[in-house]
Design an enzyme around this catalytic site. Sequence first.
Site, PDB file in Angstrom:
ATOM      1  N   CYS A  63       0.846  -1.206   0.000  1.00 32.15           N
ATOM      2  CA  CYS A  63       0.000   0.000   0.000  1.00 32.15           C
ATOM      3  C   CYS A  63       0.876   1.249   0.000  1.00 32.15           C
ATOM      4  CB  CYS A  63      -0.908   0.028   1.228  1.00 32.15           C
ATOM      5  SG  CYS A  63      -2.030  -1.366   1.354  1.00 32.15           S
TER       6      CYS A  63
ATOM      7  N   CYS B  71     -25.309  39.276   0.430  1.00 32.16           N
ATOM      8  CA  CYS B  71     -25.751  39.008  -0.939  1.00 32.16           C
ATOM      9  C   CYS B  71     -24.964  37.841  -1.535  1.00 32.16           C
ATOM     10  CB  CYS B  71     -25.581  40.245  -1.812  1.00 32.16           C
ATOM     11  SG  CYS B  71     -23.854  40.613  -2.173  1.00 32.16           S
TER      12      CYS B  71
ATOM     13  N   CYS C 108     -21.290  38.181  -1.789  1.00 35.76           N
ATOM     14  CA  CYS C 108     -20.602  37.913  -0.514  1.00 35.76           C
ATOM     15  C   CYS C 108     -20.229  36.435  -0.428  1.00 35.76           C
ATOM     16  CB  CYS C 108     -21.500  38.263   0.673  1.00 35.76           C
ATOM     17  SG  CYS C 108     -21.962  39.983   0.787  1.00 35.76           S
TER      18      CYS C 108
ATOM     19  N   ASP D 234     -32.108  -4.311  -7.087  1.00 41.58           N
ATOM     20  CA  ASP D 234     -31.691  -5.584  -6.494  1.00 41.58           C
ATOM     21  C   ASP D 234     -32.962  -6.248  -5.967  1.00 41.58           C
ATOM     22  OD1 ASP D 234     -29.857  -7.512  -5.329  1.00 41.58           O
ATOM     23  OD2 ASP D 234     -30.428  -6.634  -3.406  1.00 41.58           O
TER      24      ASP D 234
ATOM     25  N   ASP E  59     -29.415  -2.729  -1.189  1.00 40.60           N
ATOM     26  CA  ASP E  59     -29.408  -2.604   0.273  1.00 40.60           C
ATOM     27  C   ASP E  59     -28.256  -3.343   0.940  1.00 40.60           C
ATOM     28  OD1 ASP E  59     -30.303  -5.229  -0.188  1.00 40.60           O
ATOM     29  OD2 ASP E  59     -31.430  -5.245   1.699  1.00 40.60           O
TER      30      ASP E  59
ATOM     31  N   ASP F 147     -24.017  -4.892  -3.063  1.00 40.92           N
ATOM     32  CA  ASP F 147     -24.513  -3.913  -4.047  1.00 40.92           C
ATOM     33  C   ASP F 147     -23.611  -2.680  -4.124  1.00 40.92           C
ATOM     34  OD1 ASP F 147     -26.867  -5.423  -4.571  1.00 40.92           O
ATOM     35  OD2 ASP F 147     -27.781  -4.633  -2.745  1.00 40.92           O
TER      36      ASP F 147
END
Length: 806
Positions: A21, A86, A89, A497, A693, A697
Amino acid sequence: MATGATNELIIPIEGMESDHCALIVDKVLANTKGILTHKVELNNKRAVITIDDALSELPVMVKSIRDSGYDVATVKKSYPVLNMTCASCASSAQTIFQSQIGVINAAVNYGNGAALIEFIPTITDPQKLKTAMQSIGYDLMIDETEEAKDALEDLHQKNYQRLKNRTIAAVLLSIPLVVIAMFFMDIPYANYIMWALATPVVLYFGQQFFITALKQAKHGSANMDTLVALSTGVAYLFSIFNTLFPTYWHQKGLHAHVYFEAAAVVIAFILLGKLLEEKAKGNTSSAIKKLIGLQPKTVMMIHDGMQMEMPISSVKVGDTILVRPGEKVAVDGMVSEGNSFVDESMISGEPLAVEKIKDAKVFAGTINQKGSFRFIAEKVGGDTVLAQIIKMVQEAQGSKAPVQKLADKIAGIFVPIVMGIAILSLIVWLMVGGENGFTQGLLAMVTVLVIACPCALGLATPTAIMVGVGKAAENGILIKDAESLEAAKKINAIVLDKTGTITEGKPVITDISWLNNDASDLSVLVSIEKQSEHPLAEAVVKHFNQATVISVEQFESITGMGTKAIANQHPYFIGNFKLLQANNITVAPSLKLLADKWLLEAKTVIYFSSDKEALAVIAIADKIKDSSVEAVKQLRDSGIEVYMLTGDNSITAKVIAEQVGISNYKAEVLPADKALFVKELQQKGKIVAMVGDGINDSNALAQADVSIAMGKGSDIAIDVAKITIISSDLLRIPQAIKLSRFTVATIKQNLFWAFVYNIIGIPIAAGILYPINGFLLNPMIAGAAMALSSVSVVSNSLRLKLKSIK
């Protein structure tokens, strides 16, 4: 430009767990332009770098590290920005944030007065950001305690009341001014009376415009206050000169006009516009206020058998809390004693109260009905579901939709352009206006400065986004950012799914048959399934909850097939028929016959086997959600193609698809194949939404143009998804798409009118109609039009609240 070439910057890296890594991160840093030296420290999970241009290269470096599969530990926070008046800003404040070394992303939203900032905490911190804001006249509220939030709310209330008082006073003084200017100009000392009436309006009630304009000028920038201060200041000073030295004009044969009424009325109208705008902006954030209002201030804690009322801030994980009839649940937890029904509609959008018995989950902000119960606190403070919802809604309301980028660019250069047009108007009038050229040129310049308004442009998108996201939250739909809300409108293909999305996701065993009726290995079956997180495994464990649990070793999940483990020193398999075929395991004809019969009934079949033969076959069914059929129908009726993916067998998939009205489906799909399927649809030009869910997935959700997670699913799916359906009700998806269409339509209407207003208003103010019909716009009318433009945009956004998405 700020640079960091001489400073060492520490970059915390997440997910860097091995030498491999560290090598990848090292390679990324080596290939990032502008990094002079770098050193990756695996043990400290960080990189130490010196960088040529920290301002422009740091965000590039962060993106490169993230693209390589790792992450830079950044902090993403929303802070209130004070003293913005505004849209310009907001643009100035955003530019200042983006110029701070260590800030990766910054979005300042004028609509809700907040800045959403992502920064590297080892390089910068909230105090440095606050100091940067204060340097240009704004401020940043970085104190996140409840007391600070209450103080901020009090400050907003006081500011609103102060604005209201100033507006009323300015209007009351402006009325006699207008009357004198229109009907009684010939009374003695008329100019001096008007001077006396205009002075408090311009210099006291309008002082904030001049103070802010001065601060902006010191930093070489300008905003709407600059336009107001210049226009009213010029009109006021010109009128004073004409009052004190009228002979200067009389000698030239001209009348010494005064415009005290214009200066005062412009400020009165702008203050009135601000007041109406603040009121309307407050209504756009009513959804978040409702959510925050769900949190009770105190709780009834049980300690050593004694009941004590304590502030919610003192609750810790593990505390026992008593909830009486009609009270709100204070934190998330699990019922330990008693039972009741709890109204969770404010979080899930579901109207029916949910029964709570021992071991049931309860959530902060929900309202107990008639019974009383005790529960153990599991999540407190910012970790509760309600706190996470509030955070997500605030971040979404503070985020910027892609359509806003053009408006932001224009708002950023708007004021200088308007000032240029105003000066050009004066010059043209001086050249071609004849003897009244200077007076009319000055009037035209003042009118251009007054009528120009970047606020309508700045408010067009964020107010609509705030109302849209808020309305979604009220209906149990959590939208992570404005981009997702805008993108949902374009969806023309949706991938569902099956398990947990179309079906309940709570499978139950309907049938089981053992080889030779020998169930002696039941404890092995249950013990292995207890190790698995799969919903089918959970169904087995629940069904045989009285079975003895034994020790299991070398448990292994085989993607798309099932599981494998060692029990009693023998290998066992649980999964689909593919798993048995892959391991050359035989299935007795009697078991295969039953399995085929159950498959035709749309049941899911799993096998339990030794390493030689199948020992049992189990049928599991998952009920289709009540709302799934209607939801699919609504999606198809709106022109969206609906697809179903499942890891189940083709027979079960076919039956479920037919029952819910889906003609496009794919069975026996592995998790990696789901993402590929989404990609294939995208390559055909589809704008794809993925609804899922589970952890399996998450890749497909990340691949999709719009990702939707069902709220009762896994944390990973919810984390990846841009939209979360809290109740897991599929009907919320067509509602979210409908809301997206309404919101985008409102944004387009707002932007159209904001652009048209300025495109038409500024030339008329400059006097373009004068050569045609002699019409010159009065600065007072310009002031009223300017105030009305902002109010009309916010009011149009508020109309979203009235739209039905059901």
